[in-house]
Structures are given as structure tokens and as C-alpha cells.
Design an enzyme around this catalytic site. Structure first.
Site, mmCIF file in Angstrom:
data_model
loop_
_atom_site.group_PDB
_atom_site.id
_atom_site.type_symbol
_atom_site.label_atom_id
_atom_site.label_comp_id
_atom_site.label_asym_id
_atom_site.label_seq_id
_atom_site.Cartn_x
_atom_site.Cartn_y
_atom_site.Cartn_z
ATOM 1 N N ASN A 227 42.400 35.772 38.914
ATOM 2 C CA ASN A 227 43.466 35.980 37.713
ATOM 3 C C ASN A 227 44.470 36.004 38.374
ATOM 4 O OD1 ASN A 227 43.465 39.007 38.457
ATOM 5 N ND2 ASN A 227 41.237 38.831 39.292
ATOM 6 N N ASP A 298 35.217 38.873 37.789
ATOM 7 C CA ASP A 298 33.890 39.657 37.456
ATOM 8 C C ASP A 298 32.272 38.506 37.304
ATOM 9 O OD1 ASP A 298 34.830 41.601 35.993
ATOM 10 O OD2 ASP A 298 35.839 40.261 34.750
ATOM 11 N N ASP A 327 29.514 45.882 41.055
ATOM 12 C CA ASP A 327 29.606 46.389 40.478
ATOM 13 C C ASP A 327 30.863 47.065 42.074
ATOM 14 O OD1 ASP A 327 32.414 48.489 39.206
ATOM 15 O OD2 ASP A 327 30.968 48.735 37.330
ATOM 16 N N LEU A 328 32.386 47.010 42.021
ATOM 17 C CA LEU A 328 32.891 47.283 43.084
ATOM 18 C C LEU A 328 32.936 48.848 43.620
ATOM 19 C CD1 LEU A 328 34.789 44.106 45.139
ATOM 20 C CD2 LEU A 328 32.080 45.002 44.753
ATOM 21 N N LEU A 329 34.272 49.065 42.201
ATOM 22 C CA LEU A 329 34.138 50.674 41.535
ATOM 23 C C LEU A 329 32.840 51.468 41.830
ATOM 24 C CD1 LEU A 329 35.850 52.921 41.809
ATOM 25 C CD2 LEU A 329 36.413 52.257 39.035
ATOM 26 N N LYS A 363 32.228 54.686 34.380
ATOM 27 C CA LYS A 363 32.554 54.435 36.018
ATOM 28 C C LYS A 363 31.829 55.575 37.143
ATOM 29 C CE LYS A 363 33.956 50.561 35.664
ATOM 30 N NZ LYS A 363 33.522 49.137 36.624
#
Length: 417
Positions: A227, A298, A327-329, A363
């Protein structure tokens, strides 16, 4: 009326626009870098005056500094004049809103901390009540000598002073070691932080883990999914925290920022989301707070191909073989220890706030900063930003348009444990 680019600098993007900055230059070979700093300050919209010691005047031209600053360059010989109604050091001290002393030599450091007023620079530093950024530079043996170390420790306790110690590198004396003055981009960044936040080191003793930049997920040896993130927001968060006293580790993907902006940071470069996840698992236990500013891809290939695809093969491969990136967070939130605070980021288009509310609830992080990426003055590849900060005492706080560095300061204040 000035009509150049400096006069038109936007204070929302350039925190130094319209500020009166006094640049004091003392006798170190690093003085040769200061014309670039002065020129950059003027381009940012600051009003600049220069003050040069006799030894510095042998290294950098006062005429050049006067031309670059658009103001006379002040020398020791100018301090007392029967034509001036006030002493020059008092006039300069009261005129300045910010003071940069760079390079700060061992001699000027000693005069300053021991209250000696036997030069224009020393007198001005004693008289000013403006915040001062002091960037030391000298030979390694001088820097580690007991007298200089004691003087430097004394300076740490001065009100309104932000000391910027030298870094390791190749010095003008051909020695490798500590003593190299911070690079011009670092000086400008630290001055902006001094203007935005001040000299308070409220993050002292705390450890911050920051992620920044994009990840790259390979398709074949010639192509990858990524990105447009430059990594600037995360880098500025890390640097602002360092200047506020934090011990900072920066885990970053491929960045497109000036390499000077990484100076002083403990950097862990990565390429893929898997690389970043491994680094976070290793580093998270030691962090008091985490800012997950990276723009992680993603999706990734289940198995990157070992050979470059033809155009015909590419169209087939793009339709299959992808899997979601973990999902790293969410992983950070699930592993966090008691008291560890976590800030997430959400780059959105359309209804930013509604999407941010849903993401924050999903999250489970303490704070979430959401910003638009479909507007010209925010998101990827620009120096400004705005959006919403969810969580903390503010609940939902509108973050007004401003420089990314100014927003970094707001986020750090909210994130601090």
C-alpha cells in the site's frame, strides 16, 4: 510584504511558521551543517537570526548566514555599541521565541552551565527565557572526558532546555565514536517538538514500541502486494516519544522517509506481516505502551511463486491462492500484560467515524486513531492529517487538521501509561 514560499508557509503543516528562531553557532566543525538548517527554517516560514562565536566564524561564513536568514549575522564584536540603545545579548534574548544552539561545543557548554557571560552567545543563553534546543558536537575523547560529562549532566537539569546529545559515527578527526552532531533533519524535528510540546520529558523511564510503514507480501520474485504508506506517522510518533524521554523501538516495513528521521531510534526493519508479527511477539513483553501505526497488508499468498509469472499466468494467479493476514493489532491486545496501553490506527474512506467505532469495539485496544485516506490533506504520503481519537478520557475526540508531528504529540499524551 514578503512574497516568497517562507512567508506563505502554512502553520498547520509547519509548526515553526511565524516563529522567531535564534540560531547560535559555536566552534565545532559541525558548524558547516548550519547553513542548511538556517535555509530550511526560513523555508518553513520561521523568522531567523544567527549568532556566531569567533571560532565558528572561521568555519562558516557570517555573510552566507546573513543571506540565508535574511537578517544580519551577529558577532561578538557587535555586542556593545554606542549606537545601540540596548545590549545586543538582551535584545536577542528577548526577541527569540525559540533558540537553537548547534553545534554546542565543550567551551560553550562550560560557559553556559557555569554562568559565565564573557561572550555574546554565553550572555544571550543566560539572558533568554525562551526554550532552547542544545545539540552537542565534539571529538569523542572530549565528549567522554569527566569535565564535559559533568557539565552535560548539569545541563539536563536546566529549565526550558532540551539537550540533544551527539551520536556515533565518523568524525571530522577521522575517529569513529560518539560526538557527531544530530543531522539537520533531526534538528528541525526537535525544534518543532520543542515548539509543539516543550522540553518536558513526561515519557522518561517508559518504553514505547511503535510500528510504521507498509508490509510487502510477495506474489512472485518481481511482484508484491502493498500500500502507499510512507511510514511518516509512525516515525514521527517514535521520534516525538524519544524527545519526551521514552526508550523507543521502531518496527518498520519499507519506508519512504528521509533516513535522517530514523536517527537515534532502535529500528527493527521487516518486510512481511509475518516478519512484523514475529518481532512484535518478541518485543511486546518489554513495552509499557504500543502504537500500531503500520499499514499491514490484508492478504498474502499461501505460497509465493518461485518464478516470475507471465502476464497470462498473472491473471490466473490473482484470482486464487490468497489468504487473510492475521490481525496483528488483535494479537497485541490478546497478549498484553496488565497496565500495557495500546493505540491502534484505522485508515478509512467514507464515513470515518462510523467505521472507527465498529473497529474499536472489535479490536479491544485502549485507543484508536482513525483518519481519512480519501481527502487531499490526510492519509498516505502527506505531512498533514486529521481524524478521530476514540477511547481514553475523551471518549470520542475530534483531531483537528494539523501536521502529523502535532497529531503525534496529541496521541502520545493520550497514550502515556
Amino acid at each position: 510584504m514578503r512574497t516568497d514560499s517562507a512567508a506563505a508557509a502554512d502553520p498547520l503543516v509547519h509548526p515553526l511558521a511565524g516563529r522567531r528562531v535564534l540560531v547560535g553557532i559555536s566552534g565545532s566543525i559541525a558548524a558547516v551543517k548550519l547553513p542548511l538548517v538556517v535555509s530550511s527554517l526560513v523555508q518553513c516560514g520561521a523568522e531567523v537570526r544567527c549568532l556566531v562565536t569567533p571560532s565558528a566564524a572561521q568555519l562558516v561564513s557570517p555573510v552566507a548566514l546573513a543571506s540565508l536568514s535574511r537578517n544580519p549575522c551577529n558577532l561578538d564584536a557587535d555586542q556593545w555599541s554606542h549606537r545601540a540603545a540596548r545590549p545586543l545579548h538582551v535584545e536577542l534574548a528577548e526577541w527569540s521565541e525559540l533558540v537553537l544552539v548547534a553545534p554546542l561545543s565543550a567551551t560553550s557548554l562550560g560557559r553556559w552551565v557555569h554562568g559565565l557571560a564573557d561572550s555574546l552567545l554565553a550572555s544571550t543563553l543566560l539572558a533568554t527565557e525562551a526554550p532552547v534546543l542544545a545539540a552537542a558536537a565534539m571529538n569523542t575523547s572530549m565528549w567522554i572526558s569527566p569535565g564535559v560529562r559533568r557539565n552535560w549532566e548539569l545541563l539536563q537539569g536546566f529549565e526550558r532546555v532540551l539537550p540533544l546529545g551527539p551520536t556515533a559515527g565518523l568524525l571530522a578527526c577521522d575517529r569513529q565514536g560518539d560526538g557527531r552532531m544530530a543531522e539537520p533533519q533531526q534538528l528541525l524535528l526537535a525544534l518543532q517538538c520543542l515548539q509543539l510540546w516543550g522540553w518536558q520529558r513526561d515519557w522518561a523511564g517508559l518504553r514505547l514500541l511503535v510500528t510504521a510503514g507498509p508490509t510487502r507480501e510477495p506474489l512472485d520474485p518481481a511482484r508484491f502486494l502493498t500500500n502507499p504508506s510512507s511510514g511518516l506517522m509512525g516515525v514521527l510518533l517514535a521520534q516525538a516519544a524519544r524527545l519526551r524521554g521514552a526508550e523507543v523501538t521502531l518496527v518498520h516495513g519499507p519506508l519512504t522517509v528521509d533516513s535522517q528521521l530514523l536517527e537515534g531510534l532502535a529500528c527493527v526493519p521487516v518486510q512481511t506481516a509475518a516478519d512484523m508479527e514475529r518481532a512484535l511477539v518478541r518485543l511486546q513483553p518489554c513495552a509499557d505502551a504500543i502504537a500500531m501505526a503500520a499499514a499491514v497488508a490484508d492478504h498474502r499468498r499461501q505460497q509465493p511463486l518461485p518464478h516470475k509469472l507471465t502476464k497470462e499466468e498473472l491473471s490466473v494467479e490473482l484470482a486464487s491462492g490468497w489468504q487473510p493476514v492475521p490481525d496483528l493489532l488483535a494479537g497485541l491486545v490478546s497478549r498484553r500484560h496488565p497496565g500495557q496501553r495500546i493505540l491502534g490506527f484505522a485508515a478509512q474512506s467514507g464515513d470515518v467515524l462510523a467505521q472507527a467505532r465498529a473497529k474499536w469495539a472489535r479490536k479491544g485496544c485502549d485507543l484508536l486513531f482513525a483518519n481519512p485516506i480519501d481527502q487531499a490533506d490526510a492519509g498516505f504520503g502527506v505531512n498533514s492529517n486529521h481524524g478521530w481519537l476514540l477511547g481514553g478520557q475523551g471518549g470520542e475526540q475530534r483531531i483537528e487538521p494539523g501536521s502529523k508531528l502535532a497529531i503525534a504529540q496529541q496521541l502520545l499524551t493520550a497514550l502515556r501509561p
